[in-house]
Design a protein around this motif. Structure first.
Motif, mmCIF file in Angstrom:
data_model
loop_
_atom_site.group_PDB
_atom_site.id
_atom_site.type_symbol
_atom_site.label_atom_id
_atom_site.label_comp_id
_atom_site.label_asym_id
_atom_site.label_seq_id
_atom_site.Cartn_x
_atom_site.Cartn_y
_atom_site.Cartn_z
ATOM 1 N N THR A 11 0.801 -1.225 0.000
ATOM 2 C CA THR A 11 0.000 0.000 0.000
ATOM 3 C C THR A 11 0.834 1.276 0.000
ATOM 4 N N LEU A 12 2.158 1.162 0.086
ATOM 5 C CA LEU A 12 3.039 2.336 -0.005
ATOM 6 C C LEU A 12 3.555 2.565 -1.429
ATOM 7 N N HIS A 17 -3.087 4.032 -1.663
ATOM 8 C CA HIS A 17 -3.504 5.078 -0.720
ATOM 9 C C HIS A 17 -2.446 5.460 0.304
ATOM 10 N N ASN A 18 -1.661 4.551 0.805
ATOM 11 C CA ASN A 18 -0.654 4.925 1.806
ATOM 12 C C ASN A 18 0.536 5.658 1.193
ATOM 13 N N HIS A 19 0.737 5.514 -0.098
ATOM 14 C CA HIS A 19 1.803 6.279 -0.751
ATOM 15 C C HIS A 19 1.517 7.770 -0.618
ATOM 16 N N ASP A 20 0.329 8.171 -0.971
ATOM 17 C CA ASP A 20 -0.025 9.592 -0.880
ATOM 18 C C ASP A 20 -0.019 10.081 0.563
ATOM 19 N N LEU A 21 -0.460 9.252 1.480
ATOM 20 C CA LEU A 21 -0.558 9.665 2.879
ATOM 21 C C LEU A 21 0.795 9.766 3.580
ATOM 22 N N PHE A 22 1.711 8.871 3.269
ATOM 23 C CA PHE A 22 2.948 8.786 4.046
ATOM 24 C C PHE A 22 4.223 9.123 3.282
ATOM 25 N N TYR A 41 2.159 -12.510 0.515
ATOM 26 C CA TYR A 41 0.890 -13.091 0.932
ATOM 27 C C TYR A 41 -0.143 -12.004 1.133
ATOM 28 N N ASP A 42 -1.379 -12.363 0.861
ATOM 29 C CA ASP A 42 -2.492 -11.456 1.100
ATOM 30 C C ASP A 42 -2.701 -11.318 2.601
ATOM 31 N N GLY A 43 -3.070 -10.116 3.018
ATOM 32 C CA GLY A 43 -3.410 -9.843 4.405
ATOM 33 C C GLY A 43 -4.745 -9.114 4.443
ATOM 34 N N PRO A 44 -5.125 -8.577 5.569
ATOM 35 C CA PRO A 44 -6.412 -7.888 5.688
ATOM 36 C C PRO A 44 -6.366 -6.458 5.123
ATOM 37 N N GLY A 45 -6.237 -6.342 3.802
ATOM 38 C CA GLY A 45 -6.190 -5.040 3.160
ATOM 39 C C GLY A 45 -4.789 -4.585 2.808
ATOM 40 N N TYR A 46 -3.803 -5.359 3.125
ATOM 41 C CA TYR A 46 -2.405 -5.057 2.819
ATOM 42 C C TYR A 46 -1.658 -6.378 2.778
ATOM 43 N N PRO A 47 -0.492 -6.410 2.112
ATOM 44 C CA PRO A 47 0.228 -7.677 1.986
ATOM 45 C C PRO A 47 1.251 -7.902 3.092
ATOM 46 N N GLU A 68 8.988 -0.899 -5.070
ATOM 47 C CA GLU A 68 9.752 0.304 -5.378
ATOM 48 C C GLU A 68 10.806 0.520 -4.312
ATOM 49 N N LEU A 69 11.930 1.028 -4.738
ATOM 50 C CA LEU A 69 13.007 1.440 -3.848
ATOM 51 C C LEU A 69 12.815 2.932 -3.620
ATOM 52 N N VAL A 70 12.610 3.324 -2.373
ATOM 53 C CA VAL A 70 12.263 4.704 -2.029
ATOM 54 C C VAL A 70 13.385 5.313 -1.196
ATOM 55 N N SER A 71 13.894 6.445 -1.654
ATOM 56 C CA SER A 71 14.928 7.179 -0.910
ATOM 57 C C SER A 71 14.318 8.433 -0.315
#
Length: 186
Positions: A11-12, A17-22, A41-47, A68-71
Motif C-alpha cells: 500500500t506504499l 492510498h498509503n503512498h499519498d498519505l505517508f 501473501y495477502d493480508g487484511p487489506g495489505y500484503p 519500489e526502492l524509495v529514498s
C-alpha cells in the motif's frame, strides 16, 4: 545511522492510498525494484512479505517480490523512518506486538540490475498470512478484484475503520489516517 532506502511492495507503492498519505513530499527518488528470495501473501487489506522460510514456517517456491526502492528527501530520513515504523506497527527488533519486522535486505534495482541494501518490512511471526500472491506483485493482485473502488475515490471523506488481526485472533479496529492527519516536517 546509515540512511538506507526503503523497499515498499504494497500500500506504499505509487498509486496506492498509503503512498499519498505517508510518502508524498518525503522522498527524493522512487524506482522499480525486486526483492529476490521472498513470497508475498495477502493480508487484511495489505500484503505480508515472507523471506527464506525455515523449518516449521510457511514454505513454497521462493520468487521475487515487485516493489519500489524509495529514498528519503534531504532532511526527511528520521521523520520518514518514524512514520513508517508507526504505520507498519514496528516497535523494535523482535517485539512481541510487531505486525512487521524491519530488516536490511539486498534488493535488485530494475533499471540496472544492481543490488542495493534497503530496509524491508517483513511479516512478524504472529502475522496471519492469507493466500500467496502469484507473481509477487501486490498491484497485479489488487487490479483483479471485481468491484473494487478506485483508490483515489476512497481517499476523501471521513476515516474508515479497518479490521486487523490481533495476536490472540481477536479483531481490532484501526482508524486509517487522512492526508491532513499525517505529520510532516517543515
Amino acid at each position: 545511522m546509515t540512511e538506507l532506502p526503503f523497499f515498499v511492495y504494497g500500500t506504499l507503492r505509487p498509486g496506492e492510498h498509503n503512498h499519498d498519505l505517508f510518502l508524498r513530499g518525503r522522498t527524493a527518488a522512487e524506482e522499480p525494484a525486486r526483492l529476490p528470495g521472498a513470497l508475498l501473501y495477502d493480508g487484511p487489506g495489505y500484503p505480508y512479505l515472507v523471506r527464506d522460510a525455515g523449518p516449521g514456517e510457511v514454505t513454497g517456491e521462493l520468487e521475487e517480490v515487485a516493489g519500489e526502492l524509495v529514498s528519503a528527501a534531504p532532511g526527511e530520513y528520521a521523520a520518514l523512518l518514524s512514520v513508517l515504523d508507526a504505520l507498519e506497527e514496528y516497535l523494535g527488533p523482535g517485539h512481541p506486538l510487531n505486525l512487521y519486522e524491519r530488516e536490511v535486505c539486498d534488493v535488485r534495482r530494475t533499471r540496472d540490475g544492481r543490488m542495493v541494501r534497503a530496509w524491508v518490512y517483513v511479516a512478524a511471526p504472529a502475522a496471519r498470512l492469507g493466500r500467496p500472491i502469484a507473481g509477487g506483485d501486490w498491484l497485479s493482485r489488487r487490479s483483479l478484484e471485481p468491484g473494487r473502488p478506485r483508490l483515489r475515490e476512497r481517499l476523501g471523506g471521513e476515516p474508515r475503520l479497518r479490521e486487523e488481526p490481533r495476536l490472540r485472533g481477536e479483531p481490532r479496529l484501526r482508524e486509517e489516517p487522512r492526508l491532513r492527519d499525517v505529520p510532516r516536517t517543515p
